[in-house]
Design a protein around this motif. Structure first.
Motif, mmCIF file in Angstrom:
data_model
loop_
_atom_site.group_PDB
_atom_site.id
_atom_site.type_symbol
_atom_site.label_atom_id
_atom_site.label_comp_id
_atom_site.label_asym_id
_atom_site.label_seq_id
_atom_site.Cartn_x
_atom_site.Cartn_y
_atom_site.Cartn_z
ATOM 1 N N ARG A 164 38.687 30.307 49.999
ATOM 2 C CA ARG A 164 37.603 29.632 50.393
ATOM 3 C C ARG A 164 36.104 29.845 50.201
ATOM 4 N N PHE A 165 35.833 31.123 50.527
ATOM 5 C CA PHE A 165 34.504 31.695 50.207
ATOM 6 C C PHE A 165 34.263 32.020 49.028
ATOM 7 N N ALA A 166 35.139 32.256 48.244
ATOM 8 C CA ALA A 166 34.874 32.306 46.564
ATOM 9 C C ALA A 166 34.424 30.903 46.080
ATOM 10 N N GLN A 167 35.038 30.118 46.389
ATOM 11 C CA GLN A 167 34.907 28.688 46.128
ATOM 12 C C GLN A 167 33.589 27.993 46.363
ATOM 13 N N ALA A 168 33.253 28.685 47.556
ATOM 14 C CA ALA A 168 32.001 28.068 48.149
ATOM 15 C C ALA A 168 30.864 29.024 47.678
ATOM 16 N N LYS A 169 31.076 30.247 47.181
ATOM 17 C CA LYS A 169 30.260 31.066 46.575
ATOM 18 C C LYS A 169 29.368 31.798 47.967
ATOM 19 N N HIS A 170 30.223 31.904 48.834
ATOM 20 C CA HIS A 170 29.618 32.535 49.938
ATOM 21 C C HIS A 170 29.896 34.206 49.853
ATOM 22 N N PHE A 171 28.975 34.554 49.163
ATOM 23 C CA PHE A 171 29.424 36.133 48.818
ATOM 24 C C PHE A 171 29.112 36.958 50.103
ATOM 25 N N ASP A 172 28.223 36.684 50.798
ATOM 26 C CA ASP A 172 28.123 37.752 52.046
ATOM 27 C C ASP A 172 29.219 37.522 52.853
ATOM 28 N N LYS A 173 29.947 36.529 53.228
ATOM 29 C CA LYS A 173 31.199 36.328 53.779
ATOM 30 C C LYS A 173 32.358 37.180 53.141
ATOM 31 N N LEU A 174 32.423 36.913 51.730
ATOM 32 C CA LEU A 174 33.335 37.694 51.053
ATOM 33 C C LEU A 174 33.240 39.147 51.223
ATOM 34 N N GLN A 175 32.224 39.792 51.300
ATOM 35 C CA GLN A 175 32.046 41.099 51.495
ATOM 36 C C GLN A 175 32.617 41.583 53.134
ATOM 37 N N VAL A 176 32.278 40.646 53.953
ATOM 38 C CA VAL A 176 32.597 40.745 55.625
ATOM 39 C C VAL A 176 34.035 40.874 55.226
ATOM 40 N N TYR A 177 34.861 40.057 54.467
ATOM 41 C CA TYR A 177 36.239 39.654 54.517
ATOM 42 C C TYR A 177 36.897 40.712 53.727
ATOM 43 N N ASP A 178 36.058 42.010 53.184
ATOM 44 C CA ASP A 178 36.645 42.962 52.383
ATOM 45 C C ASP A 178 37.152 42.686 51.020
ATOM 46 N N LEU A 179 36.405 41.787 50.359
ATOM 47 C CA LEU A 179 36.882 41.201 49.188
ATOM 48 C C LEU A 179 37.045 42.513 48.214
ATOM 49 N N PHE A 180 36.352 43.638 48.195
ATOM 50 C CA PHE A 180 36.515 44.589 47.323
ATOM 51 C C PHE A 180 37.629 45.655 47.563
ATOM 52 N N ASP A 181 38.399 45.613 48.780
ATOM 53 C CA ASP A 181 39.648 46.133 48.971
ATOM 54 C C ASP A 181 40.552 45.243 48.077
ATOM 55 N N CYS A 182 40.507 44.329 47.683
ATOM 56 C CA CYS A 182 41.571 43.367 46.828
ATOM 57 C C CYS A 182 41.868 44.327 45.666
ATOM 58 N N ILE A 183 43.092 44.439 45.385
ATOM 59 C CA ILE A 183 43.382 45.121 43.937
ATOM 60 C C ILE A 183 43.885 44.297 43.044
ATOM 61 N N GLU A 184 43.473 43.104 43.326
ATOM 62 C CA GLU A 184 44.036 42.077 42.031
ATOM 63 C C GLU A 184 45.502 42.088 41.768
ATOM 64 N N CYS A 185 46.266 42.474 42.866
ATOM 65 C CA CYS A 185 47.771 42.488 42.441
ATOM 66 C C CYS A 185 48.617 41.370 42.261
ATOM 67 N N GLY A 186 48.051 40.186 42.394
ATOM 68 C CA GLY A 186 48.534 38.901 42.070
ATOM 69 C C GLY A 186 49.731 38.610 43.128
ATOM 70 N N CYS A 187 50.036 39.117 44.231
ATOM 71 C CA CYS A 187 51.127 38.887 45.192
ATOM 72 C C CYS A 187 50.763 37.601 45.636
ATOM 73 N N CYS A 188 49.570 37.195 46.204
ATOM 74 C CA CYS A 188 49.248 36.051 46.885
ATOM 75 C C CYS A 188 49.401 34.835 46.186
ATOM 76 N N ALA A 189 48.955 34.865 44.786
ATOM 77 C CA ALA A 189 48.822 33.792 43.840
ATOM 78 C C ALA A 189 50.405 33.568 43.518
ATOM 79 N N TYR A 190 51.252 34.690 43.468
ATOM 80 C CA TYR A 190 52.629 34.405 42.944
ATOM 81 C C TYR A 190 53.482 33.625 44.035
ATOM 82 N N VAL A 191 52.996 33.843 45.451
ATOM 83 C CA VAL A 191 53.895 33.028 46.253
ATOM 84 C C VAL A 191 53.286 31.789 46.791
ATOM 85 N N CYS A 192 51.933 31.407 46.476
ATOM 86 C CA CYS A 192 51.240 30.547 46.613
ATOM 87 C C CYS A 192 51.951 29.062 46.298
ATOM 88 N N PRO A 193 52.299 28.371 47.511
ATOM 89 C CA PRO A 193 53.041 27.104 46.820
ATOM 90 C C PRO A 193 52.029 25.944 46.355
#
Ligand code: SF4
Ligand code: SF4
Length: 512
Positions: free
Chosen positions: A395-424
């Motif tokens: 949601r924040f990436a889509q809205a380009k709310h970059f400050d919020k993304l950092q608060v939500y620890d975007l840089f802890d994401c290892i880009e493993c793709g598990c979330c996209a794999y299960v997203c209906p």
């Protein structure tokens, strides 16, 4: 024996995926003929590009440096075979951005002649100090071969408590580490000993996934009785992404790497088995990194296998060595199905980070499904191994709310793709996270550049003001000295001097 009894911890989230590894592990690692042309990008690692040190027309030998690196955030690049440099120019490279990069293009001569200026082998590395080994690793152009391509020398800078060797090849289809362990365990182990000495590590753990029994057996045999000497072989239960650095540390030690920290902050360093093998070659044989093992697999290739490829080899050359495409071929991916990215063509070069070419068929990539709005089901959060809120990040990436993304620890994401794999809703979550990270880094870079320019401008103004002040002080001092020497007629003598100059000028004019 592998330490099956070792206490292991669970990391959150993750997925049980079909490994799909058996297709590419039926044959030994294969060497292929030297291609007629290779292209070597000068930036194949995370960090700054190396500086090209050859020109068009130069003859180069295998292992000769063609791009230098003055510091550890750069990594040198070496010619992977002998031949003539025909271009130093921008060429398409394998990168998610699809952009070009500076490459040294070499027409090979097929002789594969080694450079006679190679560094001397260091046989007795136990007698060499860690700084020398670090310098050797740097000069040999070694980067993390697990796919991240981080300059290895940077991860050898401080002594640590525990060295963790990552042989957990958890992403489906990729089997290059499995095959390397099966065939070259003794070399890997020697690389591990060098790493241990360079890092002065008291403990060492070699972690291999449980569904790689032949690799486990080969390493067990190579280790012999050495497990008693502080090197422990541990079997990791198959689960994706168990090979992620933070997930592996959690699994074998129960410790968490701090959110904004690094493994070294808790006394650990992780190196891949392929990297250990490259370190053995660099230290014990004096050979720089000029080749790597690449898995070529998927329903779109006729003969899946693992190939030892020279860096810079066109991918099409590997495809050809595997019998070519099947009629089911749909998409070429560098890396695995979870973390890899689609390539626009097979005319790109193999780089140090190329662990796998997934030549995927239609049934492996699936039909493109319609992207639907998020239904807030929470499945993505349940499988996230980094305990993030992927739907919020989206949601924040889509809205380009970059400050919020950092608060939500975007840089802890290892880009493993598990979330996209299960997203209906088939949301391209990881693409959004990559885009947001790129934007944040670019902005921080711009801000840092602007701040640097502002500081330089202020420093210049301060310097000019200081010089002006010094000049005025010098003049005042001189004047005071003159006044002191001629206290009575200081003013008269100045006027007399001016008068004499005026009269000299007048006299000169009169004579002309
Ligand atoms: S899995 Fe997809 S649909 Fe469900 S909450 Fe996450 S982003 Fe939304
Ligand atoms: S890609 Fe990032 S957000 Fe998604 S599951 Fe993996 S770590 Fe979590």
């Amino acid at each position: 024996m592998p330490d099956h009894s070792a206490k292991l911890w669970h990391f959150p989230g993750g997925l049980q995926l079909d490994p799909h590894k058996s297709q590419s592990t039926q044959h030994p690692i294969q060497r292929i003929p030297i291609p007629s042309r290779i292209a070597l990008p000068v930036k194949q690692h995370i960090g700054e590009a190396a500086e090209v040190s050859v020109r068009e027309g130069d003859y180069v030998y295998k292992g000769q440096p063609i791009a230098h690196a003055q510091n550890h955030v750069r990594t040198p690049v070496h010619a992977s075979t002998s031949g003539t440099v025909v271009h130093v120019c921008q060429q398409p490279v394998p990168h998610p951005s699809g952009l070009t990069d500076l490459c040294v293009v070499i027409d090979t001569d097929g002789l594969d002649r080694w450079f006679d200026g190679l560094l001397d082998p260091i046989k007795d590395y136990g007698m060499v100090n860690p700084a020398c080994l670090r310098a050797r690793v740097h000069e040999s152009g070694i980067v993390g071969l697990g796919g991240a391509a981080f300059p290895t020398a940077i991860k050898l800078q401080r002594p640590i408590e525990t060295l963790l060797i990552n042989g957990v090849e958890c992403e489906p289809y990729i089997s290059c580490d499995d095959m390397l362990l099966r065939e070259r365990s003794a070399e890997i182990l020697e690389g591990v000993r060098i790493l241990r000495h360079a890092l002065e590590a008291r403990h060492c753990i070699i972690a291999i996934e449980g569904d790689m029994p032949l690799a486990l057996e080969a390493m067990r045999q190579a280790l012999g009785g050495e497990q008693a000497n502080g090197i422990r072989l541990v079997t990791i239960p198959p689960k994706y992404p168990a090979g992620g650095e933070r997930q592996l540390i959690k699994t074998v030690t129960g410790q968490e790497v701090p959110s904004d920290g690094l493994p070294i902050d808790i006394g650990m360093i992780c190196h891949n088995v392929g990297t250990a093998n490259a370190i053995y070659h660099a230290v014990c044989l004096g050979k720089p990194l000029v080749s790597r093992i690449v898995t070529v697999t998927g329903g779109g290739i006729k003969q899946p296998k693992n190939i030892e490829a020279l860096i810079g080899t066109p991918m099409s050359h590997l495809i050809e060595a595997c019998g070519g495409y099947t009629d089911r071929f749909e998409r070429l991916i560098m890396g695995g199905p979870m973390m890899g990215f689609t390539l626009p063509s097979d005319r790109l070069p193999i780089i140090k980070a190329t662990n796998c070419l997934l030549v995927a068929s239609q049934d492996e990539v699936g039909s493109p499904s319609a992207v639907m709005p998020c239904i807030h089901c929470g499945d993505c959060a349940r499988v996230c191994p980094a305990i993030l809120l992927p739907q919020e990040l989206y949601r924040f990436a889509q809205a380009k709310h970059f400050d919020k993304l950092q608060v939500y620890d975007l840089f802890d994401c290892i880009e493993c793709g598990c979330c996209a794999y299960v997203c209906p809703s088939n949301l391209p979550l990881v693409q959004y996270y990559r885009f947001a990270k790129y934007e944040i880094i670019a902005r921080e870079h711009d801000q840092a550049s602007a701040e640097l320019a502002r500081r330089r401008y202020e420093q210049r103004n301060q310097r000019l003001a200081h010089e002006k002040q010094e000049h005025a002080q010098r003049l005042a001092k001189k004047k005071a000295l003159l006044n002191k020497l001629h206290p009575d007629n200081a003013e008269d003598s100045r006027k007399a001097a001016i008068r004499s100059v005026v009269e000299r000028v007048k006299a000169k004019k009169a004579t002309h």
